[in-house]
Write a protein that holds these residues in place. Structure first.
Motif, short mmCIF file in Angstrom:
data_model
loop_
_atom_site.label_atom_id
_atom_site.label_comp_id
_atom_site.label_asym_id
_atom_site.label_seq_id
_atom_site.Cartn_x
_atom_site.Cartn_y
_atom_site.Cartn_z
N ILE A 30 57.73 27.52 18.88
CA ILE A 30 57.82 28.61 19.85
C ILE A 30 58.23 29.88 19.11
N SER A 31 58.06 31.01 19.77
CA SER A 31 58.31 32.28 19.08
C SER A 31 59.77 32.44 18.66
N PHE A 32 60.71 31.85 19.37
CA PHE A 32 62.11 31.96 18.95
C PHE A 32 62.33 31.41 17.55
N THR A 33 61.60 30.37 17.18
CA THR A 33 61.81 29.74 15.87
C THR A 33 61.20 30.56 14.74
N GLU A 34 60.50 31.62 15.07
CA GLU A 34 59.97 32.52 14.04
C GLU A 34 61.00 33.53 13.58
N LEU A 35 62.14 33.59 14.27
CA LEU A 35 63.19 34.53 13.89
C LEU A 35 63.85 34.04 12.60
N ASN A 36 64.19 35.00 11.72
CA ASN A 36 64.73 34.65 10.42
C ASN A 36 66.24 34.70 10.30
N ASP A 37 66.89 35.53 11.13
CA ASP A 37 68.34 35.61 11.03
C ASP A 37 68.94 36.13 12.33
N LYS A 38 70.25 36.05 12.40
CA LYS A 38 70.99 36.43 13.59
C LYS A 38 70.82 37.91 13.93
N LYS A 39 70.54 38.74 12.93
CA LYS A 39 70.35 40.17 13.18
C LYS A 39 69.20 40.41 14.14
N GLU A 40 68.17 39.58 14.06
CA GLU A 40 67.04 39.73 14.98
C GLU A 40 67.45 39.41 16.41
N VAL A 41 68.37 38.47 16.58
CA VAL A 41 68.86 38.13 17.91
C VAL A 41 69.67 39.29 18.48
N MET A 42 70.35 40.03 17.63
CA MET A 42 71.13 41.18 18.08
C MET A 42 70.24 42.20 18.79
N ASN A 43 68.97 42.24 18.43
CA ASN A 43 68.04 43.18 19.06
C ASN A 43 67.71 42.82 20.51
N PHE A 44 68.10 41.63 20.96
CA PHE A 44 67.84 41.21 22.34
C PHE A 44 68.79 41.88 23.33
N VAL A 45 69.92 42.36 22.85
CA VAL A 45 70.98 42.88 23.73
C VAL A 45 70.74 44.35 24.04
N ASP A 46 70.82 44.69 25.32
CA ASP A 46 70.67 46.08 25.78
C ASP A 46 69.44 46.76 25.19
N ASN A 47 68.32 46.06 25.25
CA ASN A 47 67.08 46.55 24.68
C ASN A 47 66.00 46.50 25.76
N ALA A 48 65.48 47.64 26.16
CA ALA A 48 64.49 47.71 27.24
C ALA A 48 63.19 46.99 26.90
N SER A 49 62.93 46.74 25.63
CA SER A 49 61.71 46.03 25.25
C SER A 49 61.94 44.53 25.05
N GLN A 50 63.19 44.09 25.14
CA GLN A 50 63.55 42.68 24.99
C GLN A 50 64.44 42.27 26.16
N LEU A 51 63.86 42.02 27.31
CA LEU A 51 64.62 41.68 28.50
C LEU A 51 64.99 40.20 28.41
N THR A 52 66.25 39.93 28.09
CA THR A 52 66.67 38.56 27.74
C THR A 52 67.78 38.08 28.66
N TYR A 53 67.65 36.83 29.12
CA TYR A 53 68.56 36.24 30.09
C TYR A 53 68.98 34.86 29.60
N VAL A 54 70.19 34.46 29.97
CA VAL A 54 70.74 33.19 29.49
C VAL A 54 71.34 32.38 30.63
N ALA A 55 71.35 31.08 30.42
CA ALA A 55 72.12 30.15 31.24
C ALA A 55 73.27 29.69 30.36
N VAL A 56 74.49 29.86 30.84
CA VAL A 56 75.69 29.57 30.06
C VAL A 56 76.49 28.49 30.77
N SER A 57 76.96 27.50 30.02
CA SER A 57 77.75 26.43 30.62
C SER A 57 79.11 26.97 31.08
N HIS A 58 79.62 26.39 32.15
CA HIS A 58 80.96 26.75 32.64
C HIS A 58 82.05 26.05 31.85
N GLU A 59 81.72 24.90 31.27
CA GLU A 59 82.71 24.11 30.55
C GLU A 59 82.82 24.55 29.10
#
Length: 165
Positions: A30-59
């Motif tokens: 999948i396209s997520f596995t094409e990412l090379n480092d954590k810096k690329e994930v940082m681009n997902f936050v507050d980015n109008a071209s990368q609308l990213t949503y998460v499900a987070v455990s309560h525990e």
């Protein structure tokens, strides 16, 4: 399993990167596995071209259980469309979490001006094909013989689905 859904925040970067590394060890294609480092994930936050949503455990430990990203161009002509990618942690598979988060993400994206979502799914990915159809996406086209599976030697098509929001 208790979790909540929200837009990705900077505090999620490590958890999302952990999930991506886990998917890489599984050999996920999948396209997520094409990412090379954590810096690329940082681009997902507050980015109008990368609308990213998460499900987070309560525990504790608070884990990222699922991620849905809608990539879009931010030009006036193309900001209405998003290409979706989803990834689910192995401990959260099979409970409908990806579908729930995708529906949540689509509603959020609609408020951001997105009115059509597209998903590309390989023809040999039966779980994703079933999920996409259950979400109400419509098959819109096929890229024949997109690539050859090295293990089976069979050609895999890239199926294109869309949904009007």
């Amino acid at each position: 399993m208790n979790y909540y859904l929200r837009k990705m925040e900077s505090k999620d970067i490590d958890g999302v990167w952990f999930l991506i590394e886990l998917l890489k060890t599984e050999g996920a294609d999948i396209s997520f596995t094409e990412l090379n480092d954590k810096k690329e994930v940082m681009n997902f936050v507050d980015n109008a071209s990368q609308l990213t949503y998460v499900a987070v455990s309560h525990e504790e430990p608070f884990e990222i259980l699922c991620v849905v990203r809608g990539r879009r161009e931010t030009t006036k002509e193309k900001s209405h469309a998003a290409f979706l990618t989803a990834a689910t942690h192995p401990i959260a598979r099979g409970i409908g979490l990806a579908a729930e988060l995708t529906n949540f993400a689509l509603e959020q994206m609609k408020t951001e001006g997105v009115n059509i979502a597209r998903i590309y799914v390989y023809s040999d990915n039966k779980a994703s094909l079933n999920a996409v159809k259950k979400l109400g996406f419509v098959h819109g086209g096929t890229v024949l013989r997109h690539h050859k599976d090295e293990v089976t030697g069979e050609y895999v098509d890239d199926l294109i689905f869309h949904k009007i929001l």
